[in-house]
Each structure stands twice: as C-alpha cells, then as structure tokens.
Design an enzyme around this catalytic site. Structure first.
Site, short mmCIF file in Angstrom:
data_model
loop_
_atom_site.label_atom_id
_atom_site.label_comp_id
_atom_site.label_asym_id
_atom_site.label_seq_id
_atom_site.Cartn_x
_atom_site.Cartn_y
_atom_site.Cartn_z
N ARG A 94 -6.03 21.77 -103.83
CA ARG A 94 -5.88 21.04 -104.76
C ARG A 94 -4.75 22.10 -105.19
O ARG A 94 -4.20 23.95 -105.65
CB ARG A 94 -7.12 21.55 -105.34
CG ARG A 94 -6.86 20.72 -106.19
CD ARG A 94 -8.29 21.58 -107.46
NE ARG A 94 -8.11 21.18 -109.47
CZ ARG A 94 -9.09 21.74 -109.89
NH1 ARG A 94 -9.52 22.83 -109.86
NH2 ARG A 94 -9.03 20.51 -111.60
N HIS A 127 -3.73 20.14 -115.82
CA HIS A 127 -4.65 21.28 -115.76
C HIS A 127 -3.74 22.15 -117.36
O HIS A 127 -3.29 23.51 -116.77
CB HIS A 127 -4.12 22.13 -114.64
CG HIS A 127 -4.87 22.96 -114.13
ND1 HIS A 127 -5.72 23.37 -113.05
CD2 HIS A 127 -5.35 24.22 -114.66
CE1 HIS A 127 -6.67 24.44 -112.81
NE2 HIS A 127 -6.03 25.36 -113.88
N GLU A 167 -11.22 21.43 -116.50
CA GLU A 167 -12.85 22.45 -117.30
C GLU A 167 -11.78 21.61 -119.04
O GLU A 167 -11.87 22.25 -119.57
CB GLU A 167 -11.56 23.03 -117.31
CG GLU A 167 -12.38 24.23 -116.04
CD GLU A 167 -12.61 25.49 -115.51
OE1 GLU A 167 -11.41 26.46 -117.12
OE2 GLU A 167 -12.50 25.95 -114.50
N ASN A 181 -16.35 23.10 -110.14
CA ASN A 181 -15.26 25.27 -110.78
C ASN A 181 -16.62 25.62 -111.04
O ASN A 181 -17.17 25.97 -111.96
CB ASN A 181 -14.23 25.03 -111.93
CG ASN A 181 -13.26 23.62 -111.84
OD1 ASN A 181 -13.22 23.10 -110.17
ND2 ASN A 181 -12.43 24.20 -112.46
N TYR A 187 -18.12 29.51 -111.04
CA TYR A 187 -18.18 30.92 -110.52
C TYR A 187 -19.21 32.08 -111.71
O TYR A 187 -19.16 33.09 -110.79
CB TYR A 187 -16.83 31.46 -111.58
CG TYR A 187 -15.27 31.10 -111.38
CD1 TYR A 187 -14.96 31.51 -110.81
CD2 TYR A 187 -15.25 29.79 -111.90
CE1 TYR A 187 -13.21 31.25 -110.71
CE2 TYR A 187 -13.77 29.06 -111.65
CZ TYR A 187 -12.88 29.48 -111.23
OH TYR A 187 -11.71 29.85 -110.55
N GLU A 226 -13.08 24.67 -107.12
CA GLU A 226 -12.75 25.84 -107.23
C GLU A 226 -14.43 26.66 -107.37
O GLU A 226 -15.48 26.30 -107.63
CB GLU A 226 -12.38 26.42 -109.13
CG GLU A 226 -10.74 25.59 -109.40
CD GLU A 226 -10.48 26.21 -110.86
OE1 GLU A 226 -10.97 27.57 -111.10
OE2 GLU A 226 -10.00 25.18 -111.19
C1 BG6 Z 1 -10.61 28.25 -113.96
C2 BG6 Z 1 -9.48 27.82 -114.49
O1 BG6 Z 1 -11.29 28.33 -115.20
O2 BG6 Z 1 -10.91 29.48 -113.29
C3 BG6 Z 1 -8.10 28.52 -113.41
O3 BG6 Z 1 -9.40 26.10 -113.47
C4 BG6 Z 1 -8.41 29.80 -113.83
O4 BG6 Z 1 -6.83 27.61 -113.92
C5 BG6 Z 1 -9.63 30.57 -113.86
O5 BG6 Z 1 -7.53 30.70 -113.66
C6 BG6 Z 1 -10.14 31.35 -113.71
O6 BG6 Z 1 -10.18 31.94 -114.63
P1 BG6 Z 1 -9.01 33.10 -116.49
O7 BG6 Z 1 -9.85 32.73 -116.85
O8 BG6 Z 1 -9.90 34.19 -115.30
O9 BG6 Z 1 -8.12 32.93 -116.40
#
Ligand code: BG6
Length: 496
Positions: free
Chosen positions: A103, A148, A193, A340, A342, A400
């Site tokens: 991606r 993006h 996002e 995405n 996390y 992601e």
């Molecule tokens: C995601 C984004 O939120 O997380 C990415 O799509 C980003 O572009 C990644 O790099 C990590 O986030 P951050 O806030 O630590 O830069």
C-alpha cells in the site's frame, strides 16, 4: 490516530512484556485462497524530492517549512527516505520480504502541481507508472491511496476541506489517476484516516487539543472538523461514482476509504459507560462509515451535536446536514472496509460539560483511556467483529497495523510481539465469521512521522537518516514477518 500514543502510552510500550493470558491462534491464514500480506507507506512520509521534476507544493511542505517548531525535531519530509530516487531498492526489499501487496499513496501535487487538471506533470505520472509496473512485475499487488493528507497547498489556500468545491477538485484528480494507473490497480483508497486529517481544522474527541497537524487551523467554534469531514465524504462519494461510471466495467477495481479505528470498550459495566463506549465507536469509525454505508451520520452524533449546538446558541447544528440528494449519493460507496488498527481503548461517560465548552470532546461526552502495552492488541479482533455486525458483513482489509518505538535498534522484539498478537486476534475474528481480505504492516520502513518527525520509528526496516544514502536495514520484525508469510501462522504448532 497514532498521535495519542505519544501522550499516553510511550513508557508502557517501550518495554512491553507479555503479561496477557491470551493464547495465540493456531490456524494458518488462508493464503492459498487469496489472503494477502503486505506493507504500507505514504508519499509525504517517504518520497522526498519535494520540489523535483515539476512537483507542486503540498500543504505538509508549506506547514513544515513555515512552522518547523511545530514538528518535534523541527524536521520535514523534503528528503525523508528518498524513495523518489530509491524506489527500485524498496521494491527489491518488498520482493525479498515476499509480500503479495504493497500500500502506498500518490502525491496529488506531484501529478497536478496546481491541484487542478489544467496542468498535468508527466514526470509525476511516470514516477508512479514505473513504480506500479515494477510492483506488478514482482507479483506485488498495488493498493493505492489517492490522498494521504498531503493535499496541494494551492487548494489548501482556498480552504482545503472547508471548501464546498473539494469534491470537484478531488474527482478530477482521481480521474487522472484512474486513467493512468487504473488498468493495474485493483484496490483503491480515496482518503487516509479522515478523522485524523480533519483534526487539522479543529479537534477530535480523541485529541482534545489543537493538534500540530496541517493545515493547523483551529476552527472548532465554527465546526471546522465537522465541515471538513462533510466535504471529505462528499469527495469520496464523487470519486466513487466517477469510478463506477467511467472505469469499473473495464478496470474492475474496488474502492473504499481507510479508517483510523480502535475498539472502545466500556470502562465499567455501568449503563453510562456502556453507552459511552457506543458513542466512542460512533464518533470515530461511525462518523465516516455510517454515512458511506447508510447515507447519514450516526443518530447519536446528530443528537448530541445538534443538542450542544442548540444550547450554545448556534442557529444551525455544528454538524452539517446532508441534503436528500447527497444522502442518496454517499450511501453504499464502499466496496470493502479498510481499517488502520493500532489501539484498544476504554470509554468513560462524563457529566455534561459547561455550555461554553465547544468541542467534539464535550459533544461525545466521554473520556478515553488507552490499554497498556500489548493490551492494545486485545480489542483488535472485536474491532473487526464490530464493523462486521454494524455494516452488514462487509469484506475487511487491515490497511495499517504497527507499533512506534523510540529506539532505532534492530532488535525490535516489542514490535514483533505486537504484530504477532495483532495477527492472532485478526485470525480469531476470521474464525468468528469476519471476511478478512488482507493484512498490512505499518510501516515498511522508518519515515517522517508527521508532527513527531523522525524520532519515533515504525519501520520493520531501519533507515539511517544521517546517511545521504538513507541506508535501509532489516530489523528482527522484518525477518520474522518474512518467515511468517510463508507459513502463515503465528502459533508454533499450527493445525489445519
Ligand atoms: C497512521 C497514519 O495514523 O499512523 C500514518 O496513517 C502514520 O500516516 C501512522 O504514520 C503512525 O502515526 P503517528 O501519529 O505516530 O505519526
């Protein structure tokens, strides 16, 4: 989304250890039935070549040049990983990893320096054509994000996502991409996002402060974040319909939008917190996906923002309204859900805030805390199940998933463990009926992490930013991912 980690989780994550009782899933992913594994990057974060070969200025170029103090290490993406010159090397790495998709995003101003189609930069088109061609030659499927975050600065100066004409600008740009690259692209993502992109115009209930995010406007009192999302969703829908009308029959690709998403659990079993957790999901994932699946914002968002706006004396709600025609246009404009992932969070209901507290935070009427360390992977399977149930069992793609660390060390066991546990939870969700198409690691390599700069590392490849060569070296997590893709099972004893 990952921004918050900075403020809440850092210490917990750096020395993450496995404390959970959770047992890893022992079933392989269905690779032979087309399940795909990949990596992700984004143009501004890796390409560099910010003003080369006719590229126009993006809003992130302007923001980092004008306000270096807003970036933690005062850096920018002028050179970044220098992928503009080193893309062949990157594709060699992808080949070695054995990924089946990658991606990446297209820089809109590299193709249209003025933002509009009156001037097309052929060198920009050629760059992406060559990139895609080489991916395909190596049997790596391109998953392409049209935007993006790095929109052309000149369009930003006309208000960016505050401008009602954004859908026309975006669909005209999209047409150029579909025409030039569409024969080779099966998976398109319009925007990355939106909930984070729109914090650049105000706030977000997850980020209850003005984040140093381009363009860095503070328009919360006039609903700037809600207006941004409104025009962004209209733009997504415009590009979706354009594709259906002019390209789908020939190119047969799928389109969606990539969402920052966490599974929000209630902080307690009280009714208030259970409702707060639901609001948390609706004010985040629902803010984008409810319109795209059902034609309007979630009821609870409309109720809350309309109510707060009314008592605050606004003649209209700060949450804009879609017309009937727009509702028909925006509904059903997603071929798959892109997530995405996390974090896992906990929502707690708060008392109604003071009348003069104008913010998405008081609109949502809750606070969130983040799970600690590996606990952040706990809700990942449930997140997919939530989307599965909420949006009528759609296909889902993890676009992601990754972990940011403060260390550049090659021995990134914490990241490896995080990826392994996330994958296991995703596999659990598949057992529970979720149709997961693929999984993507953020990120292939260390890069410019927006307002954090270069000190937080997400790469499974380390990049030496002190070397003009931007040398890439595989971390332990890359070696692990490469082996894993072959099995592909996270458990030591896999059963079929
Ligand atoms: C995601 C984004 O939120 O997380 C990415 O799509 C980003 O572009 C990644 O790099 C990590 O986030 P951050 O806030 O630590 O830069």
């Amino acid at each position: 989304m990952a921004i918050l980690r900075r403020f809440t989780l850092l210490c917990a994550l750096v020395h993450m250890c496995v404390t959970t009782e959770y047992v890893l899933n022992n079933k392989p992913f269905p690779k032979n039935e087309g399940f795909t594994f990949g990596t992700a990057t984004a143009a501004y974060q890796i390409e560099g070549g910010w003003n080369e070969d006719g590229k126009g200025e993006s809003m992130w170029d302007r923001f980092t040049h004008l306000f270096p103090e807003k970036i933690m290490d005062k850096s920018n993406g002028d050179i970044a990983c220098d992928t503009y010159h080193k893309y062949k090397e990157d594709i060699e790495i992808l080949k070695d990893l054995g990924v089946t998709h990658h991606r990446f995003s297209i820089s809109w101003p590299r193709i249209l320096p003025n933002g509009l189609v009156n001037h097309i930069n052929q060198k920009g088109i050629d760059f992406y054509k060559n990139f895609i061609k080489l991916l395909k030659e190596n049997n790596i499927e391109p998953v392409v994000t049209l935007s993006h975050w790095d929109i052309p600065e000149i369009l930003q100066e006309q208000g960016g996502f505050q401008n009602y004409n954004f859908p026309d600008w975006f669909s005209n740009y999209s047409r150029i991409c579909f025409e030039n690259f569409g024969d080779d692209v099966k998976y398109w993502i319009t925007f990355n996002e939106p909930t984070i992109q729109c914090t650049g115009y105000g706030q977000n209930f997850y980020i209850p402060f003005v984040a140093p995010f381009a363009p860095g406007y503070n328009l919360t009192t006039v609903g700037g974040e809600y207006v941004c999302m409104h025009n962004l969703i209209r733009s997504h829908a415009a590009a979706y319909h354009l594709y259906q009308k002019e390209f789908k029959a020939r190119q047969n690709g799928k389109l969606t939008i990539a969402n920052a998403a966490c599974r929000c659990y209630p902080a307690s079993d009280s009714r208030e917190d259970i409702e707060a957790a639901d609001r948390c999901m609706q004010f985040s994932l629902g803010w984008v996906l409810h319109p795209i699946y059902y034609g309007d914002y979630p009821e609870v968002m409309k109720e809350r923002i309309d109510y707060r706006s009314k008592i605050q004396g606004y003649p209209e709600s700060r949450l804009p309204k879609f017309t009937l025609a727009e509702r028909q246009l925006i509904r059903k404009t997603s071929d798959y859900v892109a997530i995405n992932a996390y974090y896992t969070t906990y929502a707690k209901s708060t008392p109604e805030k003071e009348i003069n507290d104008i913010s998405p935070y008081s609109d949502a009427k809750l606070t969130v805390t983040f799970a600690e360390g590996l606990g952040n992977t706990d809700g990942m399977g449930d997140l997919l199940l939530w989307a599965h149930n909420e949006y009528g069992k759609p296909d889902i793609f993890i676009t992601e998933n990754g972990l940011g660390l403060e260390t550049a060390s090659l021995e990134d066991d914490d990241r490896l463990t995080f990826l392994k546990y996330s994958l296991s939870h995703f596999r659990d969700a598949m057992d529970a009926g979720v149709n997961l198409l693929g999984y993507t690691v953020w990120s292939l390599m260390d890069n410019f992490e927006w307002f954090i700069g270069y000190n937080t590392k997400y790469g499974i490849y380390q990049v030496d930013f002190n070397s003009p060569n931007r040398t890439r070296v595989a971390r332990k997590s890359a070696e692990w991912y490469k082996q894993f893709i072959q099995t592909p099972c996270v458990h030591l004893n896999c059963t079929l």
